[in-house]
Design an enzyme around this catalytic site. Structure first.
Site, PDB file in Angstrom:
ATOM      1  N   SER A   1       0.862  -1.180   0.000  1.00  0.00           N
ATOM      2  CA  SER A   1       0.000   0.000   0.000  1.00  0.00           C
ATOM      3  C   SER A   1       0.896   1.227   0.000  1.00  0.00           C
ATOM      4  CB  SER A   1      -0.887   0.003   1.251  1.00  0.00           C
ATOM      5  OG  SER A   1      -1.481   1.263   1.472  1.00  0.00           O
TER       6      SER A   1
ATOM      7  N   TYR B   1      -2.113  -1.531  10.202  1.00  0.00           N
ATOM      8  CA  TYR B   1      -2.134  -1.508   8.736  1.00  0.00           C
ATOM      9  C   TYR B   1      -0.849  -0.882   8.198  1.00  0.00           C
ATOM     10  CZ  TYR B   1      -3.852  -0.991   3.984  1.00  0.00           C
ATOM     11  OH  TYR B   1      -3.991  -1.088   2.625  1.00  0.00           O
TER      12      TYR B   1
END
Length: 273
Positions: free
Chosen positions: A155, A173
């Site tokens: 990401s 995350y």
């Protein structure tokens, strides 16, 4: 006309929908057979719906409609033994594994969950799950002796310092996606002698159910106006799954045969903003 991936078998986790389904369809359209894995049930701490058995069956139908073979299994990437069994079964049925897309992941965790639990849950899926996936497939690829390519889904949050907030899930995350870069680099060194390349792809926000859900939209709406800039440089709010699939298809193709250890942004310029 022959396809770039004729005779290849692609293992894809998180294949029930979103980026995983897009990757499966893109590679199948270019000749690959597919081992499609997804959890197909809810994780208690995730506040948005995860993929279902019907979703995974839908992916299989799309692959089959392209004339390719597909094996599906409902398996949790956090379960190393179940992953090893599912990958071995798929490889046995389809004739090995040549491409691995470690794509399964979760985003937001319920903000009511205690931060230590939220942090651990995200790491378990997004990092331990990736480790389990590659370690289920790599021994098969090595024994085959025909090389291959692995792409880990990262990401933009794994390339920049934005995204964390002290919330356990958000911090998990960001941490997990930064760790994907480390695994990419160390596995590229580990597997190079077997002619297996390892890269990672780092999208900005993608138009998938992980982003397009009421729970996340509610959190985003509550963020202060002077918070971190999470917008893209190019004039697009969210990219499409097919944009990521195009990058993945290139990374696993012979056109990128000398590309390994790379963290490739597909980010509409977010990381250089």
């Amino acid at each position: 006309m022959t396809g770039r991936f004729d005779g290849k078998v692609a293992l894809i986790t998180g294949a029930g929908r979103g980026q995983g389904r897009s990757h499966a369809v893109r590679l199948a359209a270019e000749g690959a057979d597919v081992i499609a894995l997804d959890i197909c049930r809810q994780i208690d701490t995730v506040p948005y719906p995860l993929a279902t058995s019907a979703d995974l069956a839908g992916t299989a139908s799309e692959v089959e409609a392209l004339g390719r073979r597909v094996v599906t299994a409902e398996v949790d990437v956090r379960d190393a033994e179940a992953m090893a069994a599912a990958v071995a079964d798929g490889a046995r049925e389809l004739g090995g594994v040549d491409i691995v897309l470690a794509n399964a992941g979760i985003g937001m965790v319920d903000p009511e969950i205690p931060p230590p639990t939220a942090f651990r849950d995200v790491l378990d899926v997004n990092l331990v799950g990736v480790w389990n996936t590659v370690h289920a497939a790599a021994p098969i690829m090595i024994e085959q002796g025909r090389g291959g390519s692995i792409v880990l889904t990262g990401s933009t949050m794994g390339l920049i310092g934005r995204g964390g907030s002290g919330n356990g899930g958000a911090d998990g995350y960001v941490a997990s996606k930064h760790a994907i870069v480390g695994l990419t680099r160390t596995w590229a060194n580990w597997l190079a002698r077997f002619n297996i390349r390892v890269n990672s792809v780092h999208p900005t926000g993608v138009s998938t159910p992980m982003i397009l859900n009421e729970a996340l939209q509610g959190v985003l709406a509550s963020l202060p106006a002077d918070g971190p800039d999470m917008t893209n440089l190019l004039d697009v709010q969210l990219i499409e799954p097919r944009d990521v699939s195009a990058a993945v298809a290139w990374l696993v193709s012979d056109e990128a045969r000398y590309v390994t250890g790379v963290a490739l942004p597909v980010d509409a310029g977010m990381t250089v903003k």
